[in-house]
Design an enzyme around this catalytic site. Structure first.
Site, PDB file in Angstrom:
ATOM      1  N   GLU A  18      26.633 177.175 -28.955  1.00 25.72           N
ATOM      2  CA  GLU A  18      25.185 177.002 -28.847  1.00 25.72           C
ATOM      3  C   GLU A  18      24.731 175.867 -29.759  1.00 25.72           C
ATOM      4  O   GLU A  18      23.702 175.971 -30.440  1.00 25.72           O
ATOM      5  CB  GLU A  18      24.445 178.292 -29.211  1.00 25.72           C
ATOM      6  N   CYS A  65      15.901 185.649 -27.163  1.00 27.67           N
ATOM      7  CA  CYS A  65      15.301 184.947 -28.297  1.00 27.67           C
ATOM      8  C   CYS A  65      14.283 183.900 -27.859  1.00 27.67           C
ATOM      9  O   CYS A  65      13.292 183.661 -28.555  1.00 27.67           O
ATOM     10  CB  CYS A  65      16.387 184.296 -29.146  1.00 27.67           C
TER      11      CYS A  65
END
Lengths: 630, 630
Positions: B310, B394
């Site tokens: 990520e 998120c």
């Protein structure tokens, strides 16, 4: 194997293999410890053996490999062709010694495989899917035939016939026989070759059985795994497309899985189709051929873009920098193409055979025959280089045996004619039916497209001489004894000259070789807005040593008429292309990542060299698909 | 938080979140089972809970997540800003109920984390590297401050101050304290925010301690793993660059690892640099800023190209189709940029803040506020679409809290002045030192570059009004009460108007918004020969719904003077760009993979829309970097 004396371009390559590569291959098999595994007179080695030193100075190990018999077999096959080219008592003695090892390995029932005789006895024929057992047998059969033809020595041939007989007893539809086939195809085409060399029909029939059995249900690899007490789903390759056993062969239409395996299968299928006149196999082969060559092949004839399965992915997925395009796979494509010519000349196959040969296959061998590529990317940022050996040493002997056997790919012979598939300086002694014909080619091909063919005959004879008119050359011009021959197209891309030939008849071919820009199908994202420069059968590339770094700044014009051809002495006189291009420059950037200022352009002359010759000089960047501009 | 009444472009976005997204976020937290984990009145749930139905009709499960406290915290923070925008008794009651749950979770010593109180009791503070424990605390602190400011309710703020006190006792250099810090940064910037809101110096000091401690030797995560009896090397992320603890922060110069973690760390560092006037931190921050924005940032302000971590990979590795470019990461870059303005206005930071905001961050939220992007590629073949929820939720509350808090990013205030960082229709009540100033912006920005600013004052006052002159606009024109103001450059990219201001003073800005073609640095291979079209702060893209499929066939001319701007009703009146382009065509291909024939070109008018609006209409292909032609 036809009797062809090769000169010129290929003659030099064969000499490099005969003078250097053949012994290098032998030495490296010794260094890898292969004979510790194979020679029954030596102690059985541990599975992990010391190998070489890592860069940090610690010793690395290598696993003894269950497919080493096949690598040694390809070395014997290479040596056979080298010995056919020129005597070499030392090399021949070494090969004889290896053959003694294999003979010593052979069991009373004919079985012969170093891994299952010495490393893992008692487990023969329990894991055809993974263990390369029939694959090794196949390569040894090919070696045996080649060595017999080259030297007249029968020992390995006899050993392999006994082994083939054992395999024929072991596999088949009868009670007590195993209905299996190999996870890595090769035995099929090898049995055809052995059958042709020995006249033994059983070998041809067994090849056909293996082909027919592949992908049938219940799936042999499932049954076999269950018999080992193993879940067939727990397999790292996950899908039977990996070894082309997902479907019966006639139902296959998409080229899938491990690239070399696929090509060897299709080669075997084509041989069986030829031997048995099986049009239903030919239909499947044509579908697969179209699938591969219209959606899954690099412009170099390289195939199999992915390292993960050493094979195929999705249609048009042909990334350049990460291309796997194993040397063995291009060699195997060439083998398949050659076998597709078994039922008669057709340019569809011969053009691709030539494309794979001169580009993606030959790139695997350095000019001097001492260094090798395993994977053949079409772009390098400067970190991809030829190596002297590899843990999985399949490619060096594969390209070496192919180069030395080039004469066997050049001609097709039938009862009533001779087809010339590949051009190259050479003298071939061939038979058109009962007629012995000497066919002499004088040419600088592939540097030049002029080919002079002279026919040698003891007495005048009627046969058809079929000359390939390459798809890349546009309009060829041909004269027969000085008279222009009209180009008659019958759809197969060959000029068929059916007449009574006399000794000394001459044919002159003029195959135009303009510098061409190839455009990829727009679905090939990696090549969007780019061109590959080609001349004759050769794909060209730019190298850093000629053009400085940052090859992606070069922009080729649409009009290539200013291109010049230049021989390059330090590449053996190969023809380079000097081409005026633009070079993109960014004088106002000052390190900014994104910027309003458009680039500026300098003009320069770029030098392009044949792709197969890259990384023979100073290491650096390389690029095949160069940006095109309008 | 400054008191800003936002209208226009951002006003509509805030209303969508207040009217729709805030409750959607709450509902989806309920659906995900988050409150089963958090509410101490409910039975402790199993780690695997039923979740949704798979496409094949079988039930799927989801793991209870150790970071769910943080997701709920961002929902509370979003709700706080939504309630500040407009009352909503239902939403407020739901938030109050969640706050009761957290209050009920709090232990007598102040500790409060649903995972370690309910799911894995007895293991608190044993794995700071992986367990997001301080990260969750940080997001709850931010929520507490926002909810207090929005509603005046102190309950969560009091809970979080008690928890902060407990953390302050637990961590530090004294005997018995842990010299640790969190694997996922966030607590640092949250403690600064809590300290500023409460005036508690200890919280600022603790934030500084966590920053200073990061990457020191012996490495805390090694020590901590050993204490758990675990080999620190057996860690799936392998390298401490993943969480930026590979070096002490002042020695860091390359932006590495997980993108959101990196941005949150740098945000905390910038806050500490501002609070403590620490120029040594500012030096490191400037190196990191330069590194990110000159070598590792998409033109959309998206960052972190790789899904695997990520986060970041190599310099100039910015693939478009596979871009990860998480919405949270663009939000976090915006947060960092905003904090880099803490020590005074500087266009270097404000330009990037705007770039990330309007492009890579805002793309994460659909026009109606109901659907979300997690990753934000710059090219899609038609299979990348907004989703209604995600297992790792998120991004939705992160972009929602950012949009609703946009007013807090628009201005910078200091003792002697006000800086306008972002333009947008709004009325702000600000303080320049002791002077209360109302600053009203009337504008259609970003659709148009005209901005009329009116000053409201009770009495004339001397202060500096600093107006950002965006780097993208070339030459801006500014008038003060109708008189042209000379553009004086002091190097920071702001026009500083230092004078005695009177009520009703007006400033008119004219920020030219021509259609521009951006060129990437030539080392960005993915963008070679391509341009990104921009206008004002917006990056544009082509969508299939406007241009048919095969967007890579479009070729933008070098001269963009024929471009026209057009409002698009079904995109809320956003400004599209209609641009004459060429479309590459291959009429003679007949399926051939490689071909001598060059393409032909048709002309057409392409429609480009702001990138952040893509996938709000019919699904299909999308492309930011369009091929450029000369």
């Amino acid at each position: 194997m036809p009797d062809v004396d090769v000169r010129g371009f290929w003659g030099e390559r064969i000499d490099a293999v005969a003078d250097r590569t053949a012994m290098i291959l032998y030495d490296r098999c010794v260094a890898a410890g292969m004979f510790d595994q194979i020679d029954p007179a030596r102690p059985v080695p541990p599975v992990k053996m010391p190998w070489h030193m890592r860069a940090d100075g610690t010793p690395d190990t290598v696993n003894v490999q269950m497919f080493w018999d096949s690598d040694v077999a390809k070395v014997i096959e290479t040596a056979a062709y080298a010995l056919y080219r020129k005597p070499n008592a030392d090399l021949e003695a070494k090969m004889d010694a290896i053959i003694e090892m294999f003979a010593g390995l052979q069991q009373p029932d004919g079985y012969m495989n170093s891994w299952f005789v010495r490393m893992q006895p008692g487990h023969r024929w329990t894991n055809l899917r993974d263990c390369h057992e029939l694959y090794c047998a196949g390569h040894l059969m090919e070696a045996a035939v080649a060595y017999f033809h080259a030297t007249g020595k029968r020992k390995l041939l006899d050993v392999m016939c006994r082994y083939a007989d054992h395999i024929d007893e072991t596999f088949g539809p009868k009670p007590g026989q195993k209905p299996g086939y190999c996870g890595h195809e090769e035995i099929e085409l090898a049995l055809i070759r052995l059958g042709r060399a020995t006249g033994e029909q059983r070998y041809l029939d067994l090849a056909r059985y293996f082909i027919e059995q592949r992908g049938q249900q219940p799936h042999y690899f499932d049954v076999e795994a269950a018999a080992r007490g193993v879940d067939p789903a727990q397999w790292r390759h996950k899908t039977y497309t990996y070894n082309q056993s997902h479907l019966p062969v006639r139902e296959q239409g998409k080229v899938v899985g491990h690239a070399v395996r696929a090509m060897y299968l299709y080669s075997g299928m084509a041989d069986v189709a030829t031997e048995f006149g099986d049009d239903s196999l030919t239909d499947a082969l044509n579908r697969l051929w179209e699938d591969l060559t219209s959606k899954q092949m690099y412009v170099t004839g390289g195939i199999g873009p992915a390292a993960s399965n050493e094979g195929f992915t999705d249609y048009y997925d042909l990334p350049n920098e990460s291309a796997y395009a194993e040397t063995c796979a291009a060699v195997a494509l060439m083998m398949w193409a050659s076998r597709m010519l078994g039922r008669g000349p057709d340019r569809r196959y011969a053009d691709i055979m030539e494309q794979a040969l001169y580009n993606g296959a030959l790139s695997g061998l350095s000019i001097d025959g001492s260094r090798f590529f395993y994977d053949n990317p079409l772009e390098s940022r400067g970190c991809h280089h030829r190596w002297s050996w590899h843990r999985c040493p399949c490619c060096p002997p594969n390209i070496a045996r192919t180069v030395t056997a080039i004469g066997s790919y050049m001609y097709g012979i039938s009862a009533d004619g001779i087809a010339v598939h590949l051009y190259g300086a050479s003298t071939a002694r061939l038979s058109a039916g009962a007629t012995a014909v000497t066919l002499r080619q004088e040419t600088d091909y592939p540097a030049d497209g002029r080919v002079d063919v002279t026919i040698g005959l003891d007495r005048p004879a009627r046969f058809t001489l079929s000359l390939r008119m390459p798809g890349w050359c546009g309009q060829a011009a041909v004269t027969l004894n000085g008279e222009a021959v009209p180009m008659v197209e019958n759809g197969d891309g060959y000029l068929h000259l059916a007449r009574e030939w006399k000794d000394g008849d001459t044919i002159a071919l003029d195959l135009p070789m303009p510098v061409r820009a190839l455009h990829a199908h727009p679905a090939v994202k990696a090549d969007l807005g780019r061109v590959a420069i080609a001349r004759g059968p050769l794909i060209y590339c730019a190298e850093e040593v000629d053009n400085a770094a940052d090859l992606n700044a070069l922009i080729v014009p649409e009009d290539l008429s200013a291109a010049k051809t230049v021989p390059v002495p330090d590449l053996g006189g190969a023809v380079a292309i000097d081409l005026p291009v633009r070079r993109e420059q960014w004088p106002q950037r000052e390190g900014r990542l994104y910027d309003d200022h458009p680039p500026e352009y300098a003009t320069m002359t770029a030098r392009l060299i044949p792709y197969h010759l890259w990384d023979n000089r100073e290491p650096g960047e390389m690029l095949v698909w160069i940006r095109g501009g309008r």
